[in-house]
Scaffold this active site. Structure first.
Site, PDB file in Angstrom:
ATOM      1  N   PRO A 114       1.140  -1.566   0.132  1.00  0.00           N
ATOM      2  CA  PRO A 114       0.198  -0.395  -0.072  1.00  0.00           C
ATOM      3  C   PRO A 114       0.894   1.566   0.293  1.00  0.00           C
ATOM      4  CG  PRO A 114       0.080  -1.163   2.314  1.00  0.00           C
ATOM      5  CD  PRO A 114       0.702  -1.889   1.005  1.00  0.00           C
ATOM      6  N   LYS A 115       2.194   0.892  -0.831  1.00  0.00           N
ATOM      7  CA  LYS A 115       2.434   2.950  -0.834  1.00  0.00           C
ATOM      8  C   LYS A 115       1.858   4.003  -1.649  1.00  0.00           C
ATOM      9  CE  LYS A 115       5.795   0.658  -4.448  1.00  0.00           C
ATOM     10  NZ  LYS A 115       7.353   0.146  -4.196  1.00  0.00           N
TER      11      LYS A 115
END
Length: 327
Positions: free
Chosen positions: A228-229
């Site tokens: 989830p960057k």
């Protein structure tokens, strides 16, 4: 559906006798900027590796697609059969196509159904096949597009918001989709898309997640090893009379009276309990089931639903369901 955690866009699985054709495909893909796993490109990386484990990881986990170059030679080779088993293990867990068959001849390959669409290589040059693969990957990226980069390279990042935008095939935002991020240790985050099609999550630890999306009027979506960057946009597909749900312990399915409760008996064994619902015409409970195989449920009003479990980990299950008229 592009997952940026994949090391390769596509992996090529073939017999050595067909290398001349496949090498032209690999070179063409490389020139197009497609990240391709082709053994001759990886000579230094493969040097000294345990190839049995390494190749299994490549074909099961590290490529978005695998092209299987089917021929009589392919069916006879030890290594190609090892690659096939690895990719079929991955395909079993996917809700979308993963193995892309390309045939030199009509050889039957275990686990590859005759009804699966394939490319006839007798009528395709290597460049033409590479162009088709490029189109497949490009279309795939339109389903899953990366957005605004958020995550720094800090070892212990501060909490930040990870957002998922959900749209339909006409790019209209979807409200009230159920969204779950589940980690490998079975801890999870859950939310729902708002009127702008956005579901937001506060990320406090750096982990890879499996992303699950469900909606009563749309087919389920599953992506593995999501980092989830970056915020993402996902397109979900609408099908008449079908929908999907995410189950956390128990749930009442749309259009069906009573409740169901799936039980995870082990990593590969699952059972189902149903309250005031007949399973497969009245088979005793608990009912043992398999992922990706349809189950028929009927309530006390004669309403019938076909249920298919797509994912099950911890207490979280992802299911597709379609309503059928009773006779």
């Amino acid at each position: 559906m592009k997952n940026n955690s994949y090391e390769y866009d596509v992996a090529l699985s073939f017999a050595g006798e067909n290398r001349a054709y496949v090498e032209e495909v690999a070179n063409s893909l490389n020139m197009k900027g497609i990240k391709v796993f082709y053994d001759a490109f990886e000579e230094a990386g493969l040097w000294g590796k345990n190839l049995y484990e390494y190749l299994s990881d490549i074909y099961q986990n590290k490529a978005r697609y695998t092209v299987m170059f089917i021929s009589g030679f392919y069916n006879q080779k030890l290594w190609t059969n090892h690659e096939r088993v690895s990719m079929q293990a991955r395909a079993f867990q996917e809700s979308r196509e993963y193995i892309l068959p390309a045939r030199f001849d009509d050889t039957e390959i275990p686990g590859v159904l005759k009804t699966v669409g394939y490319i006839n290589l007798q009528h395709k040059t290597p460049e033409e096949l590479a162009a088709l693969i490029e189109r497949k990957i490009t279309a795939d990226r339109r389903f899953f597009r990366k957005r605004w980069s958020k995550l720094s390279t800090m070892i212990n990042p501060k909490p930040y918001i990870f957002s998922i935008k959900i749209v339909d095939q006409k790019n209209k935002t979807i409200k009230n989709a159920k969204v779950v991020l589940i980690a490998k240790n079975s801890t999870y985050l859950e939310g729902n898309s708002d009127e702008n099609g956005l579901a937001h999550f506060i990320i406090r630890t750096r982990k890879l997640y499996t992303l699950l999306i469900a909606h009563p009027k749309y087919s389920s979506v599953i992506f593995r090893d999501i980092n989830p960057k970056e915020d993402v946009e996902v397109t979900i597909e609408k099908t008449n009379g079908s929908g999907s749900s995410i189950i956390n312990k128990t749930i009442q399915l749309p259009g069906l009276e009573g409740k169901i409760e799936p039980i995870l008996k082990s990593s590969e064994k699952f059972s189902l309990y149903a309250d005031n619902i007949a399973i497969e015409g009245g088979i005793g409970q608990p009912y043992d089931f398999e992922l990706n195989k349809s189950i028929c449920l009927e309530d006390n009003g004669g309403n019938i639903i076909h249920l298919t479990f797509r994912f099950f980990q911890g207490r979280i299950a992802l299911v597709d369901h379609s309503k059928h008229k009773s006779i």
